[in-house]
Write an enzyme that holds these catalytic residues in place. Structure first.
Site, PDB file in Angstrom:
ATOM      1  N   ARG A 111      -2.158  -6.224  -8.266  1.00  0.00           N
ATOM      2  CA  ARG A 111      -0.968  -7.062  -8.066  1.00  0.00           C
ATOM      3  C   ARG A 111      -0.892  -8.088  -9.185  1.00  0.00           C
ATOM      4  O   ARG A 111      -0.176  -7.912 -10.154  1.00  0.00           O
ATOM      5  CB  ARG A 111      -1.044  -7.763  -6.692  1.00  0.00           C
ATOM      6  CG  ARG A 111      -0.865  -6.815  -5.514  1.00  0.00           C
ATOM      7  CD  ARG A 111      -1.335  -7.417  -4.226  1.00  0.00           C
ATOM      8  NE  ARG A 111      -2.761  -7.766  -4.299  1.00  0.00           N
ATOM      9  CZ  ARG A 111      -3.487  -8.194  -3.297  1.00  0.00           C
ATOM     10  NH1 ARG A 111      -2.947  -8.362  -2.117  1.00  0.00           N
ATOM     11  NH2 ARG A 111      -4.760  -8.460  -3.457  1.00  0.00           N
ATOM     12  N   HIS A 148       0.845  -1.204   0.000  1.00  0.00           N
ATOM     13  CA  HIS A 148       0.000   0.000   0.000  1.00  0.00           C
ATOM     14  C   HIS A 148       0.884   1.260   0.000  1.00  0.00           C
ATOM     15  O   HIS A 148       0.623   2.220  -0.715  1.00  0.00           O
ATOM     16  CB  HIS A 148      -0.879   0.059   1.252  1.00  0.00           C
ATOM     17  CG  HIS A 148      -1.883  -1.040   1.388  1.00  0.00           C
ATOM     18  ND1 HIS A 148      -2.008  -1.799   2.533  1.00  0.00           N
ATOM     19  CD2 HIS A 148      -2.838  -1.492   0.535  1.00  0.00           C
ATOM     20  CE1 HIS A 148      -2.997  -2.671   2.372  1.00  0.00           C
ATOM     21  NE2 HIS A 148      -3.506  -2.518   1.164  1.00  0.00           N
ATOM     22  N   SER A 178      -2.813  -7.805   3.083  1.00  0.00           N
ATOM     23  CA  SER A 178      -3.061  -7.616   4.518  1.00  0.00           C
ATOM     24  C   SER A 178      -3.479  -8.938   5.155  1.00  0.00           C
ATOM     25  O   SER A 178      -3.101  -9.252   6.289  1.00  0.00           O
ATOM     26  CB  SER A 178      -4.166  -6.582   4.737  1.00  0.00           C
ATOM     27  OG  SER A 178      -3.790  -5.345   4.209  1.00  0.00           O
ATOM     28  N   LYS A 215     -16.881  -6.568   7.845  1.00  0.00           N
ATOM     29  CA  LYS A 215     -15.675  -7.304   7.480  1.00  0.00           C
ATOM     30  C   LYS A 215     -14.909  -7.831   8.703  1.00  0.00           C
ATOM     31  O   LYS A 215     -13.884  -8.468   8.542  1.00  0.00           O
ATOM     32  CB  LYS A 215     -14.756  -6.410   6.653  1.00  0.00           C
ATOM     33  CG  LYS A 215     -15.156  -6.330   5.184  1.00  0.00           C
ATOM     34  CD  LYS A 215     -13.998  -5.835   4.340  1.00  0.00           C
ATOM     35  CE  LYS A 215     -14.256  -6.053   2.860  1.00  0.00           C
ATOM     36  NZ  LYS A 215     -13.107  -5.661   2.030  1.00  0.00           N
TER      37      LYS A 215
END
Ligand code: PNS
Length: 172
Positions: A96, A23, A134, A47
């Protein structure tokens, strides 16, 4: 050579639970292209995040304190409505691997349908960060693995504190 378009305000939205060096690389590269980059944490309790929105914003602020045109904020509701409220014409996202593409495409097209004047800008992740997420970082940290070099030092300390307090059974 400067690529910067000073009148452009961009939003880099995400969960940032927690911020990774992937990030951060994107923030450093993206902020060179725009007048202001607002890094904004989605406030979404559904979440079940590891860190609160405030903690995630604090980590982002610590990591970007020396950058003049980056602001840290949070939002809830529709991203495009938030972008309008903040006067942003660009949404920035990172890609990515090819596996990110489908999800990002869906989001970008939905956002374009909602607000045709807002452009989504994709930056490719740095080669060294193409495996980094993450979710993986949390899993490795929870199981006692070494995450140094994958996240800023301040994030590493918080992960260690969180998991040493909670024990390895805690949720990722
Ligand atoms: O880091 P993430 O979890 O991949 O970020 C996803 C995020 C925050 C960009 C996305 O979930 C989002 O924009 N949520 C806000 C709700 C919204 O606007 N949904 C419609 C577009 S898909």
């Amino acid at each position: 050579m400067s690529l910067r378009t000073d009148s452009v305000v961009a939003i880099y939205p995400g969960s940032f639970d927690p911020l990774t060096n992937g990030h951060l690389d994107l923030i450093h590269r993206g902020r060179r292209l725009v007048g202001k980059l607002i890094v904004s944490v989605l406030n979404n309790q559904a979440k079940h995040p590891l860190f609160t929105v405030e903690e995630r914003m604090e980590m982002l602020r610590e990591a970007t304190a020396d950058i003049d045109n980056v602001e840290v904020d949070s939002f809830d509701g529709l991203l495009t409505d938030y972008a309008v409220r903040r006067g942003a014409g660009v949404i920035m996202r990172g890609i990515r691997a090819i596996s990110d593409y489908e999800y990002e495409l869906q989001m970008a097209l939905m956002n374009r349908r909602l607000r045709p004047n807002i452009e989504t800008m994709f930056l490719l992740a740095g080669e060294g960060n193409s495996f980094l997420s993450s979710r993986m970082v949390k899993e490795v940290a929870r199981l006692g693995g070494n995450v140094s070099g994958l996240v800023p030092a301040a994030v590493e300390r918080r992960l260690a504190a969180r998991f040493s307090a909670a024990g390895p059974e805690s949720k990722v």
